[in-house]
Write an enzyme that holds these catalytic residues in place. Structure first.
Site, PDB file in Angstrom:
ATOM      1  CB  SER A 129      -0.894   0.005   1.246  1.00 43.45           C
ATOM      2  OG  SER A 129      -1.517   1.255   1.434  1.00 43.45           O
ATOM      3  CE1 TYR A 154      -4.211  -2.097   4.658  1.00 40.23           C
ATOM      4  CE2 TYR A 154      -3.622   0.170   4.138  1.00 40.23           C
ATOM      5  CZ  TYR A 154      -3.947  -1.109   3.725  1.00 40.23           C
ATOM      6  OH  TYR A 154      -4.021  -1.401   2.390  1.00 40.23           O
TER       7      TYR A 154
END
Length: 339
Positions: A129, A154
């Site tokens: 990501s 995350y």
């Protein structure tokens, strides 16, 4: 020649679109998903319904965090390539439910690595990501940058995935490629993402939440561009970089069969402009609730895709005006909205 793929997260936004592309070009796909209720399961089932007509598709309902299930799958099946897209997504949700990120993104990824190792998989492609860039402020974000300062759990799990994959590439010669996705949007997208929430709010006449009072810039990347990048990378098995220098280590390459790429549009868009484009596509004005920056968020992202283009000949290019219109058309058709 057709290849056999395992696509995890096959009922998800990117996973379903990737599986569809592989099936359309004649490959065989085993799609795995646990159909979690993080968001509307009926949307996930609708995505799977698009894949079901292909004879070369088979769906397996299982959780990547279930070690026994993953061992059984890899013992029974042989895959040329694994495209691992299953994950607990979302920066903000990681503040509410960190356990979900540890279970899926860390334990689950470990199970996938072990399955690939023992199953003789030829290439593991996995989703990272743009969140891994964290506290970095120099734009555009380059895969050669240090990413040791994540700002959310995350992001930390995605950074951990990159480190775990590199270890397996080094120890076991498992070719691994990590893909740092930048703000993916488009038809069949996730309901927790901005474009989906904005569209729903505007159509229902409700204020839409606009964080950092709109002073945000994002490298919005259209789903078809993401899928094109994933498939091209999957077709290119990484080899050790003979120029890699341990005295001046490059995070993007390695002495092991390992690579990391950005997949982003490379043309950042101000959030307020994104909303204006959506308003034009809907033919309605948005009522905005201007809010402060959320913990774990960053004010701007922009991808440097030099390495992706050099190695695959592809760079995302869909403008937001085109991508947002396609999303609005899909949304209104899927939910029966009259405009």
């Amino acid at each position: 020649m057709a290849r056999r793929y395992l696509v995890t997260g096959a009922a998800g936004f990117i996973g379903a679109a990737t599986a569809l592309r592989l099936l359309e070009r004649g490959d065989e796909v085993v799609g795995l998903d646990n159909l979690s209720d993080y968001y509307d399961v009926s949307l996930k089932e609708a995505r799977l319904a698009r894949l079901a007509p292909f004879p070369a598709f088979r769906f397996v309902r299982a959780d990547v965090a279930d070690r026994a299930a993953m061992r059984a799958l890899f013992a029974a099946e042989r895959f040329d390539c694994v495209i691992h897209l299953a994950a607990q997504a979302g920066v903000r949700y990681s503040l509410e439910n960190p356990d979900a990120y540890v279970d899926t993104n860390l334990v689950g990824f470990g199970n996938i690595l072990e399955g690939c190792r023992h199953g003789g998989v030829g290439h593991l492609v996995f989703a990272s990501s743009s969140s891994v860039y964290g506290a970095n402020t120099r734009q555009p974000f380059s895969v050669h940058d240090n990413v040791d300062h994540p700002l959310s759990l995350y992001a930390a799990t995605k950074k951990a995935n990159e480190l775990m994959a590199h270890t397996y590439a080094h120890l076991y010669g498992l070719p691994c490629t990590g893909l740092r996705f930048f703000t993916v949007y488009g038809p069949w997208g996730r309901p927790d993402m901005a474009l989906f929430r904005f569209t729903k709010g505007i159509l229902e006449g409700r204020p839409i939440p606009v964080y950092n009072r709109g002073r945000m810039v994002r490298d919005f990347t259209y789903i078809d561009d993401i899928v094109e990048g994933v498939v091209r990378v999957a077709d290119r098995i990484p080899a050790p970089d003979p120029t890699w220098d341990g005295d001046r280590p490059d995070p993007a390459t390695s002495f092991a069969p390992y690579r990391v790429y950005n997949i982003g549009n490379g043309r950042p868009v101000e959030l307020m402009r994104y909303i204006r484009v959506l308003e034009a596509c809907l033919g309605r004005k948005a009522e905005m609730e201007l809010l402060p920056m959320q913990p774990g968020d960053v004010p701007a992202t922009q991808a440097d895709t030099t390495e992706l283009e050099a190695d695959t000949g592809f760079a995302p290019s869909t403008p937001v005006e085109v991508g947002v219109q396609r999303f609005v058309d899909w949304y209104c058709d899927f939910y029966g909205v009259r405009r």
